[in-house]
Motif scaffolding. Structure first.
Motif, short mmCIF file in Angstrom:
data_model
loop_
_atom_site.label_atom_id
_atom_site.label_comp_id
_atom_site.label_asym_id
_atom_site.label_seq_id
_atom_site.Cartn_x
_atom_site.Cartn_y
_atom_site.Cartn_z
N GLN A 356 80.09 114.15 21.39
CA GLN A 356 80.83 113.31 20.45
C GLN A 356 81.78 112.36 21.16
OE1 GLN A 356 82.69 116.08 17.76
NE2 GLN A 356 80.83 116.39 16.57
N GLU A 357 82.44 112.81 22.21
CA GLU A 357 83.45 111.99 22.85
C GLU A 357 82.88 111.07 23.93
OE1 GLU A 357 86.48 111.91 21.68
OE2 GLU A 357 85.88 113.39 20.20
N ALA A 358 82.07 111.64 24.81
CA ALA A 358 81.53 110.85 25.93
C ALA A 358 80.13 110.32 25.64
CB ALA A 358 81.50 111.71 27.20
N ARG A 359 79.53 110.78 24.53
CA ARG A 359 78.17 110.38 24.15
C ARG A 359 77.18 110.73 25.25
NH1 ARG A 359 78.27 104.64 21.07
NH2 ARG A 359 76.32 105.49 20.27
N ILE A 360 77.36 111.92 25.81
CA ILE A 360 76.46 112.45 26.82
C ILE A 360 76.04 113.85 26.39
CG2 ILE A 360 76.17 113.13 29.23
CD1 ILE A 360 78.33 111.11 29.97
N ALA A 361 74.73 114.14 26.46
CA ALA A 361 74.22 115.45 26.07
C ALA A 361 74.26 116.37 27.29
CB ALA A 361 72.79 115.32 25.54
N VAL A 362 75.41 116.99 27.50
CA VAL A 362 75.60 117.88 28.64
C VAL A 362 75.06 119.26 28.28
CG1 VAL A 362 77.30 118.96 30.15
CG2 VAL A 362 77.65 116.60 29.37
N PRO A 363 74.11 119.80 29.06
CA PRO A 363 73.55 121.12 28.76
C PRO A 363 74.64 122.19 28.70
CG PRO A 363 72.20 120.01 30.40
CD PRO A 363 73.44 119.19 30.24
N ALA A 364 74.48 123.15 27.79
CA ALA A 364 75.47 124.20 27.61
C ALA A 364 74.79 125.54 27.42
CB ALA A 364 76.37 123.89 26.41
N ASN A 365 75.50 126.58 27.75
CA ASN A 365 75.03 127.94 27.48
C ASN A 365 75.20 128.21 25.98
OD1 ASN A 365 75.16 130.87 27.07
ND2 ASN A 365 75.10 131.00 29.29
N PRO A 366 74.16 128.73 25.32
CA PRO A 366 74.25 128.96 23.87
C PRO A 366 75.44 129.81 23.45
CG PRO A 366 71.98 129.21 24.62
CD PRO A 366 72.83 129.07 25.85
N HIS A 367 75.99 130.61 24.36
CA HIS A 367 77.10 131.49 24.01
C HIS A 367 78.47 130.83 24.19
CE1 HIS A 367 74.18 134.68 23.64
NE2 HIS A 367 73.75 134.47 24.87
N GLU A 368 78.49 129.62 24.74
CA GLU A 368 79.76 128.92 24.92
C GLU A 368 80.31 128.47 23.57
OE1 GLU A 368 79.20 125.71 27.61
OE2 GLU A 368 78.51 126.98 29.26
N LYS A 369 81.63 128.39 23.45
CA LYS A 369 82.27 128.01 22.19
C LYS A 369 81.86 126.62 21.73
CE LYS A 369 86.81 127.37 20.06
NZ LYS A 369 88.28 127.40 20.25
N GLU A 370 81.76 125.68 22.65
CA GLU A 370 81.45 124.29 22.28
C GLU A 370 79.95 124.01 22.23
OE1 GLU A 370 83.25 121.57 21.43
OE2 GLU A 370 85.05 122.79 21.28
N ALA A 371 79.11 125.04 22.42
CA ALA A 371 77.67 124.81 22.45
C ALA A 371 77.13 124.54 21.04
CB ALA A 371 76.96 126.02 23.05
N MET A 372 76.23 123.56 20.96
CA MET A 372 75.54 123.27 19.70
C MET A 372 74.07 123.01 19.98
SD MET A 372 76.73 119.33 18.84
CE MET A 372 75.60 119.20 17.45
N PRO A 373 73.18 123.46 19.09
CA PRO A 373 71.75 123.26 19.31
C PRO A 373 71.24 121.99 18.64
CG PRO A 373 72.07 124.80 17.51
CD PRO A 373 73.45 124.36 17.95
N LEU A 374 70.41 121.26 19.35
CA LEU A 374 69.73 120.09 18.78
C LEU A 374 68.22 120.31 18.89
CD1 LEU A 374 71.89 117.17 20.24
CD2 LEU A 374 71.91 118.06 17.91
N VAL A 375 67.51 119.90 17.86
CA VAL A 375 66.06 120.11 17.80
C VAL A 375 65.35 118.82 18.19
CG1 VAL A 375 64.13 120.81 16.35
CG2 VAL A 375 66.39 121.77 15.94
N SER A 376 64.42 118.93 19.12
CA SER A 376 63.64 117.77 19.55
C SER A 376 62.75 117.26 18.42
CB SER A 376 62.77 118.14 20.75
OG SER A 376 61.77 117.17 20.98
N SER A 377 62.63 115.94 18.35
CA SER A 377 61.69 115.32 17.41
C SER A 377 60.34 115.05 18.07
CB SER A 377 62.28 114.01 16.88
OG SER A 377 63.40 114.25 16.07
N GLY A 378 60.15 115.62 19.24
CA GLY A 378 58.87 115.50 19.91
C GLY A 378 58.85 114.42 20.97
N VAL A 379 57.65 114.11 21.45
CA VAL A 379 57.44 113.13 22.51
C VAL A 379 56.67 111.93 21.93
CG1 VAL A 379 57.45 114.89 24.31
CG2 VAL A 379 55.29 114.23 23.24
N PRO A 380 56.75 110.76 22.58
CA PRO A 380 56.09 109.57 22.02
C PRO A 380 54.59 109.76 21.84
CG PRO A 380 57.66 108.94 23.71
CD PRO A 380 57.56 110.44 23.76
N THR A 381 54.08 109.18 20.76
CA THR A 381 52.64 109.18 20.50
C THR A 381 51.97 108.10 21.33
OG1 THR A 381 52.85 107.56 18.71
CG2 THR A 381 53.08 109.90 18.12
N PRO A 382 50.63 108.11 21.43
CA PRO A 382 49.94 107.00 22.09
C PRO A 382 50.29 105.68 21.40
CG PRO A 382 48.43 108.80 21.70
CD PRO A 382 49.69 109.15 20.98
#
Length: 565
Positions: A356-382
């Motif tokens: 939210q602040e730096a607009r960077i998706a920094v990997p986190a451990n799922p058990h960390e307080k600030e961790a949030m999960p994002l779901v991939s929308s997949g990879v580009p089609t042909p």
């Protein structure tokens, strides 16, 4: 997936071919609002379309003319749609007037669209014909009631128009906005057929597949996946009214059970609605084991929604690998990214504060307080290329958040009759989506909309995150919460407003409890404070777009008007 090879010149070619080759094969099951079923064969689909085509031809409609359909979700809507296309006309389905829509505003929009797009005819249900004729008086746009077409006897020797090049416009889809004149999005037959072949390959569509859907046909997801794809691939499609489904979500599951459905799709809010609204006793004996693809698209995809859905319906045979997140929009008549088939959706745990602040998706451990999960929308089609861009047009590396920009041979060249809007989003062949997200390992993660960001003291707040929290608070009607920013001139920044519809009537004490819980959870999970919470007992107060998304700008305006009084 291999190369995209287009098999037909037009969308009507497969209907014509199968009406001759396999006339008695089931093409469509239409589940009416009363629950009754209409079974339509290949031959019947062709006959109905030909009747509408000849009725339109009799009043002077010709190739290239725009025909607007103002009809309930009923079999005749589909017949009228194909009938206009049989003539080479351009059909456009307009959302049907319901009790949730303001009738005056609705009629103003119909008249504005007819005039701006120079529509040549309107087909509507019989009891609305007189009102529509008065509304469009003086516009040289005849109105046809469906009863007039039902009684029409088509000539057996009549032939549909020939689409020799495939470059002719197929249909006009309308943007889902709630304010201003909706944008018209038109694709050629060739571009639409190309996207359908992408779907066939990506979803591995095969003999024995059955599509089942409730998404409105005026929405690109409903149009493409419930109508175009099954017709193109030659598989049966089961279509139900979205208005019936929202009142009775178990309809979808029992239709999948009854017809052995394999392919379906819905936006994220519907996952939550299904989990929370369907009673356990309504699922007894249900078999979902043949359901192999469930597309989640059209709005930000939520990890919690997926987990709840899997937990609830796995006992009935639903498999996690069936979940297939995608990313697409009307402007490409389909998808730009898709989750590889038979793979569980990719989850990226990131640091919420950094996102939210730096607009960077920094990997986190799922058990960390600030961790949030994002779901991939997949990879580009042909044929699709997806990049992330800064405000000033610089391409961003992986894990940096910016605007999602894409390029594809299926992207529209311009909005229909709106060159003024085209230059705002299409530049040098690239389509600027207005969505925010990031890439990593070719996977696309969507984080929100540029226009909906709430900025407080330079901090970016995604309203989707607030709404997701609100939807989980007891007493709040799931999917009926809207968060937005309102400028506070005193502090020189925005403040956060949250409007929620309540499930039931509540006294002041109960409302206070709900408000406290909302404030507590938002502070706990997001670290931000809600300035004002408005709890509404009136059903339907929250404004949504025609495809079910929260219309935050429109709700902000409604809230501000309420405050003025």
């Amino acid at each position: 997936m291999g190369d995209v090879e287009i098999k037909y010149n037009s969308l009507i070619d497969p209907i014509l071919e199968r009406a001759v080759r396999d006339p008695d094969r089931l093409a469509m099951v239409f589940i009416a609002e009363d629950g009754s079923r209409e079974l339509i064969t290949n031959a019947k689909m062709h006959e109905d379309a030909a009747a509408y085509a000849q009725a339109l031809q009799a009043i002077g409609i010709k190739k290239g003319d725009l025909v607007i359909l103002v009809l309930r979700h009923q079999r005749e809507l589909i017949s009228a749609f194909w009938g206009a296309m049989y003539l080479g006309a351009i059909p456009s389905i307009f959302p049907y007037l319901t009790e949730k829509l303001d009738a005056t505003i609705y009629k103003e929009r119909v008249r504005a669209l007819v005039g701006y797009f120079n529509a040549r005819a309107v087909i509507t249900f019989q009891e609305y014909k007189d009102d529509m004729s008065v509304l469009l008086s003086g516009m040289k746009c005849p109105v046809i009631g469906i009863n007039e077409v039902v009684a029409y006897e088509p000539e057996s020797s009549w032939e549909p128009v020939d689409f020799s090049s495939g470059e002719e416009l197929a249909c006009l889809l309308l943007s889902s906005g709630t304010t201003g004149l909706q944008k018209g999005i038109a694709h050629s037959h060739r571009a639409t057929l190309g996207q359908l072949e992408v779907f066939v390959q990506a979803l591995q569509v095969r003999a024995g597949d059955v599509a089942v859907g409730w998404v409105p046909l005026y929405h690109d997801m409903g149009m493409v996946l419930s109508l175009f794809l099954p017709t193109y691939a030659g598989i049966p499609t089961v279509i139900m009214s979205p208005f019936s489904w929202v009142r009775n979500p178990k309809m979808l599951f029992w239709a999948i059970h009854e017809f052995k459905g394999t392919l379906s799709w819905m936006p994220n809010f519907a996952f939550n609605l299904c989990v929370r609204s369907i009673r356990e006793q309504d699922l007894e004996g249900l078999d979902l084991s043949h359901w192999r693809v469930l597309i989640n698209s059209a709005e930000p995809i939520r990890y919690d929604s997926h987990m709840m859905f899997i937990q609830r319906f796995a006992p009935y045979g639903f498999r996690e690998s069936a979940l297939t997140p995608t990313y697409g929009m009307t402007e490409i008549t389909g998808i730009a990214t898709i989750t590889p088939l038979d793979q569980s959706p990719t989850i990226d745990w990131v640091n919420r504060h950094e996102l939210q602040e730096a607009r960077i998706a920094v990997p986190a451990n799922p058990h960390e307080k600030e961790a949030m999960p994002l779901v991939s929308s997949g990879v580009p089609t042909p044929k699709a290329e997806v990049i992330i861009m800064t405000e000033d047009g610089k391409r961003l590396p992986d894990r940096q958040v910016g605007e999602i920009v894409l390029r594809s041979e299926f992207v529209i060249d311009e909005y229909y009759n709106r060159p003024d809007l085209t230059s705002q989003v299409i530049r040098d062949g690239w389509y600027y989506t207005g969505d925010l997200g990031y890439l990593t390992d070719r996977h696309l993660f969507v984080t929100g909309r540029k226009s909906d960001l709430i900025i407080i003291g330079g901090h970016n707040i995604h309203p989707e995150d607030i709404e997701e929290i609100a939807n989980k608070v007891p007493g709040v009607y799931p999917g009926r919460a809207a968060a937005f920013g309102v400028t506070d001139e005193y502090i020189g920044s925005e403040v956060i407003v949250l409007v929620c519809e309540l499930r039931h009537q509540a006294d002041d004490k109960k409302k206070l409890e709900i408000e406290r819980e909302l404030r507590y959870r938002v502070v706990q999970e997001l670290g931000v404070t809600l300035t004002h919470i408005l709890l509404i007992e009136e059903k339907g107060w929250i404004i949504k777009t025609s495809n079910g998304k929260i219309a935050r700008a429109a709700n902000r305006g409604k809230y501000l008007r309420l405050k003025e009084h």
